[in-house]
Design a protein around this motif. Sequence first.
Motif, PDB file in Angstrom:
ATOM      1  N   SER A  27     -10.252  17.559 -16.739  1.00  0.00           N
ATOM      2  CA  SER A  27      -9.628  18.886 -16.705  1.00  0.00           C
ATOM      3  C   SER A  27     -10.165  19.679 -15.511  1.00  0.00           C
ATOM      4  N   VAL A  28      -9.517  19.482 -14.353  1.00  0.00           N
ATOM      5  CA  VAL A  28      -9.969  20.140 -13.128  1.00  0.00           C
ATOM      6  C   VAL A  28      -8.792  20.785 -12.415  1.00  0.00           C
ATOM      7  N   PHE A  29      -8.863  22.092 -12.242  1.00  0.00           N
ATOM      8  CA  PHE A  29      -7.899  22.789 -11.401  1.00  0.00           C
ATOM      9  C   PHE A  29      -8.530  23.126 -10.052  1.00  0.00           C
ATOM     10  N   SER A  30      -9.766  23.607 -10.112  1.00  0.00           N
ATOM     11  CA  SER A  30     -10.458  24.003  -8.889  1.00  0.00           C
ATOM     12  C   SER A  30     -11.959  23.926  -9.122  1.00  0.00           C
ATOM     13  N   ILE A  31     -12.691  23.590  -8.067  1.00  0.00           N
ATOM     14  CA  ILE A  31     -14.145  23.531  -8.138  1.00  0.00           C
ATOM     15  C   ILE A  31     -14.713  24.430  -7.058  1.00  0.00           C
ATOM     16  N   ARG A  32     -15.609  25.314  -7.428  1.00  0.00           N
ATOM     17  CA  ARG A  32     -16.156  26.258  -6.467  1.00  0.00           C
ATOM     18  C   ARG A  32     -17.071  25.560  -5.448  1.00  0.00           C
ATOM     19  N   THR A  33     -18.046  24.851  -5.930  1.00  0.00           N
ATOM     20  CA  THR A  33     -19.023  24.219  -5.041  1.00  0.00           C
ATOM     21  C   THR A  33     -19.196  22.751  -5.422  1.00  0.00           C
ATOM     22  N   MET A  34     -19.215  21.907  -4.409  1.00  0.00           N
ATOM     23  CA  MET A  34     -19.536  20.492  -4.619  1.00  0.00           C
ATOM     24  C   MET A  34     -20.655  20.144  -3.655  1.00  0.00           C
ATOM     25  N   GLY A  35     -21.525  19.275  -4.104  1.00  0.00           N
ATOM     26  CA  GLY A  35     -22.651  18.965  -3.248  1.00  0.00           C
ATOM     27  C   GLY A  35     -23.289  17.634  -3.559  1.00  0.00           C
ATOM     28  N   TRP A  36     -24.224  17.291  -2.704  1.00  0.00           N
ATOM     29  CA  TRP A  36     -24.987  16.054  -2.833  1.00  0.00           C
ATOM     30  C   TRP A  36     -26.470  16.388  -2.916  1.00  0.00           C
ATOM     31  N   TYR A  37     -27.135  15.702  -3.826  1.00  0.00           N
ATOM     32  CA  TYR A  37     -28.572  15.806  -3.987  1.00  0.00           C
ATOM     33  C   TYR A  37     -29.121  14.387  -3.964  1.00  0.00           C
ATOM     34  N   ARG A  38     -30.414  14.261  -3.750  1.00  0.00           N
ATOM     35  CA  ARG A  38     -31.002  12.926  -3.758  1.00  0.00           C
ATOM     36  C   ARG A  38     -32.384  12.966  -4.383  1.00  0.00           C
ATOM     37  N   GLN A  39     -32.760  11.806  -4.914  1.00  0.00           N
ATOM     38  CA  GLN A  39     -34.080  11.675  -5.513  1.00  0.00           C
ATOM     39  C   GLN A  39     -34.677  10.348  -5.090  1.00  0.00           C
ATOM     40  N   ALA A  40     -35.760  10.431  -4.340  1.00  0.00           N
ATOM     41  CA  ALA A  40     -36.472   9.238  -3.911  1.00  0.00           C
ATOM     42  C   ALA A  40     -37.506   8.869  -4.975  1.00  0.00           C
ATOM     43  N   GLY A  42     -40.593   8.599  -7.091  1.00  0.00           N
ATOM     44  CA  GLY A  42     -41.801   9.403  -7.161  1.00  0.00           C
ATOM     45  C   GLY A  42     -41.667  10.818  -6.642  1.00  0.00           C
ATOM     46  N   LYS A  43     -40.442  11.223  -6.292  1.00  0.00           N
ATOM     47  CA  LYS A  43     -40.242  12.571  -5.756  1.00  0.00           C
ATOM     48  C   LYS A  43     -39.238  13.341  -6.594  1.00  0.00           C
ATOM     49  N   GLN A  44     -39.231  14.650  -6.412  1.00  0.00           N
ATOM     50  CA  GLN A  44     -38.280  15.491  -7.123  1.00  0.00           C
ATOM     51  C   GLN A  44     -36.905  15.404  -6.470  1.00  0.00           C
ATOM     52  N   ARG A  45     -35.903  15.690  -7.258  1.00  0.00           N
ATOM     53  CA  ARG A  45     -34.550  15.727  -6.731  1.00  0.00           C
ATOM     54  C   ARG A  45     -34.429  16.906  -5.763  1.00  0.00           C
ATOM     55  N   GLU A  46     -33.766  16.667  -4.634  1.00  0.00           N
ATOM     56  CA  GLU A  46     -33.641  17.705  -3.620  1.00  0.00           C
ATOM     57  C   GLU A  46     -32.204  17.829  -3.135  1.00  0.00           C
ATOM     58  N   LEU A  47     -31.884  19.013  -2.657  1.00  0.00           N
ATOM     59  CA  LEU A  47     -30.557  19.260  -2.122  1.00  0.00           C
ATOM     60  C   LEU A  47     -30.401  18.544  -0.784  1.00  0.00           C
ATOM     61  N   VAL A  48     -29.235  17.938  -0.593  1.00  0.00           N
ATOM     62  CA  VAL A  48     -28.900  17.323   0.691  1.00  0.00           C
ATOM     63  C   VAL A  48     -27.887  18.195   1.431  1.00  0.00           C
ATOM     64  N   ALA A  49     -26.769  18.483   0.764  1.00  0.00           N
ATOM     65  CA  ALA A  49     -25.720  19.284   1.387  1.00  0.00           C
ATOM     66  C   ALA A  49     -24.773  19.807   0.318  1.00  0.00           C
ATOM     67  N   THR A  50     -24.217  20.983   0.558  1.00  0.00           N
ATOM     68  CA  THR A  50     -23.218  21.542  -0.346  1.00  0.00           C
ATOM     69  C   THR A  50     -22.055  22.105   0.459  1.00  0.00           C
ATOM     70  N   THR A  51     -20.900  22.149  -0.185  1.00  0.00           N
ATOM     71  CA  THR A  51     -19.737  22.775   0.402  1.00  0.00           C
ATOM     72  C   THR A  51     -19.116  23.678  -0.644  1.00  0.00           C
ATOM     73  N   THR A  52     -18.856  24.915  -0.274  1.00  0.00           N
ATOM     74  CA  THR A  52     -18.346  25.911  -1.197  1.00  0.00           C
ATOM     75  C   THR A  52     -16.990  26.398  -0.718  1.00  0.00           C
ATOM     76  N   ASP A  93     -34.488   8.278   4.156  1.00  0.00           N
ATOM     77  CA  ASP A  93     -33.260   8.686   3.474  1.00  0.00           C
ATOM     78  C   ASP A  93     -32.999   7.843   2.219  1.00  0.00           C
ATOM     79  N   THR A  94     -33.808   6.819   2.012  1.00  0.00           N
ATOM     80  CA  THR A  94     -33.651   5.971   0.839  1.00  0.00           C
ATOM     81  C   THR A  94     -33.850   6.784  -0.438  1.00  0.00           C
ATOM     82  N   ALA A  95     -32.862   6.741  -1.316  1.00  0.00           N
ATOM     83  CA  ALA A  95     -32.910   7.533  -2.551  1.00  0.00           C
ATOM     84  C   ALA A  95     -31.665   7.234  -3.371  1.00  0.00           C
ATOM     85  N   VAL A  96     -31.677   7.718  -4.594  1.00  0.00           N
ATOM     86  CA  VAL A  96     -30.452   7.766  -5.390  1.00  0.00           C
ATOM     87  C   VAL A  96     -29.772   9.094  -5.055  1.00  0.00           C
TER      88      VAL A  96
END
Length: 131
Positions: A27-40, A42-52, A93-96
């Motif tokens: 059920s999707v009409f519109s999405i305000r922000t979409m983005g990519w995050y990554r987690q290597a 032993g590290k915390q998840r971090e923001l990579v890029a977003t588009t709004t 850059d290796t991460a999920v």
Amino acid sequence: QVQLVESGGGLVQPGGSLRLSCSASGSVFSIRTMGWYRQAPGKQRELVATTTGGGSTSGSTDYADSVKGRFTISRDNAKNTVYLQMNSLKPEDTAVYYCKADRIFATLADYHTNRYLVEVWGQGTLVTVSS
């Protein structure tokens, strides 16, 4: 319900390129922000890029300093899909990589009444940069 499905991960040599895709279904009409995050590991998840920006609003992008000039985020609002073009990849850059959608409007009526689903995460796709 809304689901995000990522694709495009894999093994690439340093200096190589990969393109990730993430499509929203349900059920999707519109999405305000979409983005990519990554987690290597032993590290915390971090923001990579977003588009709004969706529909008639002007879009904007934001990048982590570590990927500026190498990664490009883009989206196709008609397909509710976001892409991440990754060039000049480095071992660090290796991460999920996880896709995230924020403020998801299910219908036009929901859009006009500001009723939305707060956020949805994808299941992740592994990117490995190694020789």
